[in-house]
Design an enzyme around this catalytic site. Structure first.
Site, mmCIF file in Angstrom:
data_model
loop_
_atom_site.group_PDB
_atom_site.id
_atom_site.type_symbol
_atom_site.label_atom_id
_atom_site.label_comp_id
_atom_site.label_asym_id
_atom_site.label_seq_id
_atom_site.Cartn_x
_atom_site.Cartn_y
_atom_site.Cartn_z
ATOM 1 N N HIS A 17 0.881 -1.165 -0.020
ATOM 2 C CA HIS A 17 -0.113 0.207 -0.138
ATOM 3 C C HIS A 17 0.920 1.383 -0.222
ATOM 4 O O HIS A 17 0.560 2.497 -0.774
ATOM 5 C CB HIS A 17 -0.646 0.081 1.204
ATOM 6 N N LYS A 41 -17.488 -6.450 6.825
ATOM 7 C CA LYS A 41 -16.274 -7.060 6.547
ATOM 8 C C LYS A 41 -15.700 -7.291 7.953
ATOM 9 O O LYS A 41 -15.701 -6.521 8.949
ATOM 10 C CB LYS A 41 -15.246 -6.033 5.945
HETATM 11 P P1 ADP Z 1 -9.786 -3.709 -0.366
HETATM 12 O O1 ADP Z 1 -10.481 -4.565 0.615
HETATM 13 O O2 ADP Z 1 -10.663 -2.359 -0.788
HETATM 14 O O3 ADP Z 1 -9.339 -4.512 -1.412
HETATM 15 P P2 ADP Z 1 -7.231 -3.260 0.534
HETATM 16 O O4 ADP Z 1 -6.617 -2.576 1.914
HETATM 17 O O5 ADP Z 1 -6.898 -4.976 0.612
HETATM 18 O O6 ADP Z 1 -8.615 -3.022 0.604
HETATM 19 O O7 ADP Z 1 -6.758 -2.902 -0.641
HETATM 20 C C1 ADP Z 1 -6.395 -1.358 -1.240
HETATM 21 C C2 ADP Z 1 -6.043 -1.329 -2.665
HETATM 22 O O8 ADP Z 1 -4.661 -1.386 -2.600
HETATM 23 C C3 ADP Z 1 -6.686 -2.276 -3.603
HETATM 24 O O9 ADP Z 1 -6.702 -1.616 -4.885
HETATM 25 C C4 ADP Z 1 -5.650 -3.390 -3.837
HETATM 26 O O10 ADP Z 1 -5.464 -4.116 -4.974
HETATM 27 C C5 ADP Z 1 -4.175 -2.263 -3.488
HETATM 28 N N1 ADP Z 1 -3.226 -3.164 -2.742
HETATM 29 C C6 ADP Z 1 -3.121 -4.037 -1.648
HETATM 30 N N2 ADP Z 1 -1.832 -4.660 -1.608
HETATM 31 C C7 ADP Z 1 -1.314 -4.159 -2.738
HETATM 32 C C8 ADP Z 1 0.109 -4.425 -3.270
HETATM 33 N N3 ADP Z 1 0.907 -5.296 -2.433
HETATM 34 N N4 ADP Z 1 0.486 -3.816 -4.277
HETATM 35 C C9 ADP Z 1 -0.233 -3.006 -5.062
HETATM 36 N N5 ADP Z 1 -1.624 -2.727 -4.620
HETATM 37 C C10 ADP Z 1 -2.023 -3.441 -3.421
#
Ligand code: ADP
Length: 164
Positions: A17, A41
């Protein structure tokens, strides 16, 4: 210059992130990290805890000048409220693509004024997710390469105080 909103669960924020945040921060003059407080969730941390953990992680990483907020309900309502022009999301594997494609088209149907902007993951973070970090930490594995120190401490303390 445009304003963007980067929504997600951030349960908790990871180095994957943070990489997206750094890159988006270069392109948009104002960036919000919007943490979804979705009661459906099953998140490990409460929305307030996730805001706090995210702010601490950004400070630790020397990232300043953006805002961390939490929201309920529809993302587009939160985006409108904060005057956003774009929605930032990250893409890892094919599986991300399908979900993101569906969400981007739905959001465009609901509010065509927002552009969805996707950042391709950095190679070294392509398999990194909050779920993996939580699982590794829960079983006592080393997560120091996956999250900032402050996040690692928050996770360890959470697992110490819960039966998960
Ligand atoms: P959500 O439950 O909305 O998917 P997340 O916190 O899992 O929330 O992810 C938020 C955003 O960050 C999403 O678009 C996800 O694809 C992106 N994301 C999460 N981890 C990574 C990573 N390692 N590399 C790139 N993008 C990521």
């Amino acid at each position: 210059m445009a304003t963007a909103i980067y929504p997600g669960s951030f349960d908790p924020i990871t180095n994957g992130h943070i990489d997206i945040v750094r890159r988006a921060h270069k392109l948009f003059s104002k960036l919000y990290i919007a943490i979804v407080a979705n009661p459906n969730k099953n998140s490990l941390f409460t929305a307030d805890e996730r805001v706090e953990i995210t702010m601490a992680a950004l400070a630790e990483e020397g990232i300043h000048g953006l805002e961390v907020i939490s929201y309920h309900g529809l993302l587009i309502d939160c985006a409108k409220l904060h005057g956003a022009d774009a929605i930032v999301r990250g893409l890892r594997a094919n599986s991300d693509f399908e979900y993101e494609f569906q969400m981007a088209l739905t959001n465009r149907d609901l509010a065509s004024e927002f552009e969805s902007v996707f950042f391709m993951t950095a190679k070294r973070y392509s398999f990194l997710s909050s779920s993996v970090v939580k699982e590794v930490c829960m079983y006592g594995g080393d997560i120091s390469n996956f999250v900032p120190r402050s996040v690692e401490e928050a996770l360890k303390s959470k697992f110490l105080h819960t039966n998960r």
